[in-house]
Write a protein that holds these residues in place. Structure first.
Motif, PDB file in Angstrom:
ATOM      1  N   LYS A 287      -7.056   4.674   9.726  1.00 23.72           N
ATOM      2  CA  LYS A 287      -6.302   3.572   9.989  1.00 23.72           C
ATOM      3  C   LYS A 287      -6.094   2.914   8.322  1.00 23.72           C
ATOM      4  CE  LYS A 287      -7.185   3.041  14.074  1.00 23.72           C
ATOM      5  NZ  LYS A 287      -6.669   2.931  15.259  1.00 23.72           N
ATOM      6  N   ALA A 288      -6.399   3.569   8.237  1.00 24.23           N
ATOM      7  CA  ALA A 288      -5.948   3.534   6.164  1.00 24.23           C
ATOM      8  C   ALA A 288      -4.523   2.818   6.107  1.00 24.23           C
ATOM      9  CB  ALA A 288      -6.156   4.652   5.380  1.00 24.23           C
ATOM     10  N   ARG A 289      -3.569   3.393   6.151  1.00 25.36           N
ATOM     11  CA  ARG A 289      -2.260   3.077   6.209  1.00 25.36           C
ATOM     12  C   ARG A 289      -1.606   1.821   7.165  1.00 25.36           C
ATOM     13  NH1 ARG A 289       3.342   6.752   9.605  1.00 25.36           N
ATOM     14  NH2 ARG A 289       4.549   4.798   8.451  1.00 25.36           N
ATOM     15  N   PHE A 290      -2.661   1.491   8.785  1.00 20.70           N
ATOM     16  CA  PHE A 290      -1.893   0.264   9.097  1.00 20.70           C
ATOM     17  C   PHE A 290      -2.782  -1.173   7.837  1.00 20.70           C
ATOM     18  CE2 PHE A 290      -4.118  -3.540  10.890  1.00 20.70           C
ATOM     19  CZ  PHE A 290      -3.283  -4.430  11.625  1.00 20.70           C
ATOM     20  N   TYR A 291      -3.756  -0.630   7.249  1.00 17.50           N
ATOM     21  CA  TYR A 291      -4.572  -1.683   7.101  1.00 17.50           C
ATOM     22  C   TYR A 291      -4.512  -1.403   5.164  1.00 17.50           C
ATOM     23  CZ  TYR A 291      -8.333  -2.601   9.815  1.00 17.50           C
ATOM     24  OH  TYR A 291      -9.334  -3.816  10.932  1.00 17.50           O
ATOM     25  N   GLY A 292      -3.501  -0.926   4.973  1.00 12.91           N
ATOM     26  CA  GLY A 292      -3.439  -0.835   3.245  1.00 12.91           C
ATOM     27  C   GLY A 292      -1.769  -1.443   3.418  1.00 12.91           C
TER      28      GLY A 292
END
Length: 530
Positions: free
Chosen positions: A364-369
Motif C-alpha cells: 500500500k506504499a503507493r497509496f499512502y505516499g
C-alpha cells in the motif's frame, strides 16, 4: 490615525443594537468595540441620511442614577495600543486621561443631544450621536467611567471615583453598502463567505447521499464512510445556521445568537468526525485491516472525547467569559490555543500511524505516499493559520482566517468523497477500499449472505445490481428466456434451479470459512500491533 468627527445633526431613525447593564464597584468598565472603514473627505453640505450612508455612525443611550457623573469614553489609537496602554491596567483617572474623546453625560453637548430624568427623578437618560470620518481603518473602543480626570493625593480615591451603575444601548454602522453597513470592518465579507460555504456544502451533501447509496448497493457502506457522510451533512447544517445569523445581522445589526452558537457547535462536531476519520485511515482501517487493536480503538475514542469537551469549553468560554477588549478573536484565547494544540497532536499522531502502516504493508506504499502528505497538510493547516494570522492586520484577521478555514474544510470533504465514490474507478481505483469485498471490510454476515438470493432475483428480472435500472436485453435473449419457460425445457429449468441452490449453499460455506480465516488473521495482526 485618529478619526475626525463631523458636526452632529438632528435625530435619525436608527435602531440601537447593543444593550447591556453595568453594576460594579469598579469605576471604569469596557463596553464594546467596532472597526470603521476609511471614508471619503468631509462634505458638510450632505443631508443627514446621505451622511449616514457615507460616513461611520455612532448612536448611544446611557441611563444612570440621578446625581452620578459617568462619562462615555472613546479610544481610537489602535488595537495594540488599547491592549497595552489602556486595558492593560492603570487607575480610572489614568484611563480617563488616555481617552481620545471624553463625552460628559450630565448636560447636552456637541455629542449629547438630550439629557432627561425619568418621571420619578431616580434615573437620568442621556442620548447622543456622531459621525466618524477616518482616513484609515480605525478601531473604536468604548468604555464608561465614573471618576475624575485629576485626583489630588490628599483627596483620596473615594472622593475621586465611585461605583459604576448604568445601562446602555449602542449602535455602530459603517459607511458602506446597505447590506454591509452593520458589519465591523473586520467582519466585512462574512456574508459572502457564508453564502459560498452553504452553496458548496449543499453540493457536497448531495454528493454524500449519492456515495452512500452507491456503497450500500455494493454492501460497502463501512463506518468510515458513515463518518465522512455525517461530517459533511453536519457541516452543511452548520453553514445553514451561520448564514441565517449573518443574513439577519446584515439587516438588523443583531442577528440570531442561538443560530451562531449552533453553527459553531455543529462545525466543531463535523471537524471532530473528520479528524477521527483521518486517524482511522492512517491506522489502516478498511484499507489493510478489518478492525483495529483494542488499544488503538481506546486511543481514538479518548482523543475524540477530549477534543469534543475542549470545543465545548471553548464555546462556553466564548459565550460567558470572552473579553472582547483583549482578544480580537476567540481563537487567540487560552481555549483557542488548546484546540490548536489538539489539532497539532492529531497531525503528529496521524503521521506516526500512517508511517507505521506504510512500513508494515509495503503493497500500500503507493497509496499512502499520496494520501499521507495531503491529509497531514490539512491537519496542520489550522495551527499554521493561527500562526499566519498574527501577521495579518487586526481589521482583516478574522475574515481571512474564517474564509481560509471554510475553504480548507470544503476541500477536505470533497477529496475524501471523491476517494470513496465508486463512480470514478479510473481516477480513484488506487484507493484500496474499492478492491475489498464486504467480507474484507467486516460487513459480511449470515444475513448479508442471504441477500445473494435477492441479488440473483434482480439479475434474473433484468435489474442492474448497482444502479437499479432495467437491463437492456437483446431479442435473442428475450426469445431464449421465453423458451426456457416452455414445457419442453421445464425439467431442465428445475434441475438448473437445484444446481443453483447447491452452488449458493457452497458459496455460503466458503464465505464462512473466509471470515473465520480473516478473523484469525486480524487477531494475529492485533497481537503484533500491541
Amino acid at each position: 490615525m485618529r478619526a475626525a468627527r463631523l458636526p452632529l445633526l438632528p435625530a435619525l431613525a436608527a435602531g440601537l443594537k447593543l444593550r447591556g447593564e453595568l453594576d460594579t464597584l469598579a469605576p471604569w468598565a469596557f463596553v464594546d468595540r467596532f472597526c470603521f472603514v476609511p471614508t471619503p473627505q468631509a462634505d458638510v453640505d450632505l443631508a443627514a441620511d446621505a451622511k449616514k450612508k457615507k460616513y461611520g455612525f455612532v448612536e448611544f443611550e446611557v441611563t444612570y442614577p440621578t446625581g452620578a457623573a459617568p462619562a462615555l469614553l472613546f479610544y481610537y489609537d489602535g488595537f495594540d495600543k488599547w491592549v497595552d496602554g489602556v486595558d492593560g491596567g492603570g487607575s480610572c483617572s489614568e484611563r480617563l486621561r488616555a481617552a481620545d474623546n471624553v463625552v460628559s453625560l450630565q448636560a447636552p453637548t456637541s455629542f449629547v443631544t438630550s439629557v432627561a430624568p425619568d418621571s420619578l427623578g431616580r434615573t437620568t437618560t442621556a442620548k447622543g450621536r456622531a459621525y466618524v470620518r477616518n482616513e484609515a481603518y480605525t478601531w473604536f473602543f468604548v468604555a464608561l467611567a465614573n471618576c475624575a480626570a485629576q485626583c489630588p493625593e490628599a483627596a483620596g480615591y473615594r472622593d475621586c471615583q465611585g461605583p459604576l451603575v448604568a445601562s446602555y444601548k449602542l449602535h455602530f454602522t459603517n459607511g458602506a453598502a446597505e447590506e454591509r453597513r452593520e458589519f465591523s470592518a473586520d467582519e466585512l465579507g462574512t456574508l459572502e463567505v457564508a453564502w459560498c460555504a452553504l452553496a458548496a456544502y449543499a453540493a457536497l451533501g448531495a454528493w454524500a447521499l449519492r456515495v452512500r447509496a452507491a456503497l450500500r448497493r455494493r454492501r460497502k457502506f463501512h463506518h468510515t464512510v458513515a463518518m465522512l457522510c455525517w461530517s459533511a451533512w453536519v457541516q452543511a447544517a452548520g453553514c445553514a445556521f451561520a448564514l441565517c445569523h449573518v443574513a439577519t445581522f446584515a439587516r438588523d445589526g443583531a442577528g440570531v445568537p442561538w443560530c451562531l452558537a449552533a453553527a459553531r457547535f455543529l462545525g466543531h462536531a463535523a471537524d471532530i468526525l473528520l479528524v477521527s476519520l483521518l486517524v482511522l485511515l492512517a491506522k489502516g482501517w478498511t484499507l489493510v485491516r478489518r478492525k483495529l487493536s483494542a488499544n488503538g480503538r481506546v486511543r481514538v475514542t479518548v482523543y475524540a472525547t477530549v477534543f469534543l469537551w475542549a470545543t465545548v469549553a471553548l464555546e462556553l468560554w466564548r459565550l460567558h467569559a470572552w473579553d472582547r477588549s483583549r482578544y480580537a478573536d476567540a481563537g487567540e484565547s487560552p481555549p483557542g490555543y488548546a484546540l490548536v494544540a489538539l489539532r497539532a497532536y492529531a497531525a503528529a499522531w496521524f503521521l506516526y500511524a500512517a508511517h507505521t502502516t506504510r512500513r508494515n504493508y509495503p503493497r500500500k506504499a503507493r497509496f499512502y505516499g499520496k494520501f499521507n502528505p495531503a491529509a497531514a497538510l490539512w491537519l496542520v493547516s489550522r495551527p499554521a493559520l493561527a500562526l499566519i494570522g498574527r501577521s495579518v492586520s487586526d481589521h482583516e484577521r478574522a475574515i481571512v482566517l474564517y474564509a481560509c478555514d471554510q475553504a480548507l474544510v470544503v476541500v477536505a470533504h470533497g477529496l475524501l468523497l471523491f476517494l470513496y465514490d465508486p463512480a470514478w474507478p479510473a481516477w480513484n481505483g488506487g484507493f484500496p477500499f474499492h478492491a475489498a469485498s464486504a467480507a474484507d471490510l467486516g460487513l459480511a454476515s449470515r444475513a448479508a449472505d442471504e441477500d445473494d438470493y435477492a441479488l440473483a432475483r434482480d439479475e434474473d428480472a433484468g435489474v442492474d445490481v448497482d444502479t437499479g435500472a432495467p437491463l437492456r436485453r437483446s431479442a435473442a435473449a428475450t426469445e431464449t428466456y421465453t423458451v426456457s419457460r416452455s414445457s419442453v425445457f421445464r425439467r431442465i429449468s428445475v434441475q438448473g434451479g437445484r444446481t443453483a441452490r447447491l452452488m449458493r449453499a457452497m458459496a455460503r460455506i466458503s464465505a464462512d470459512l473466509d471470515r473465520a480465516l480473516l478473523d484469525l488473521q486480524g487477531e494475529i495482526e492485533c497481537d503484533v500491533d500491541t
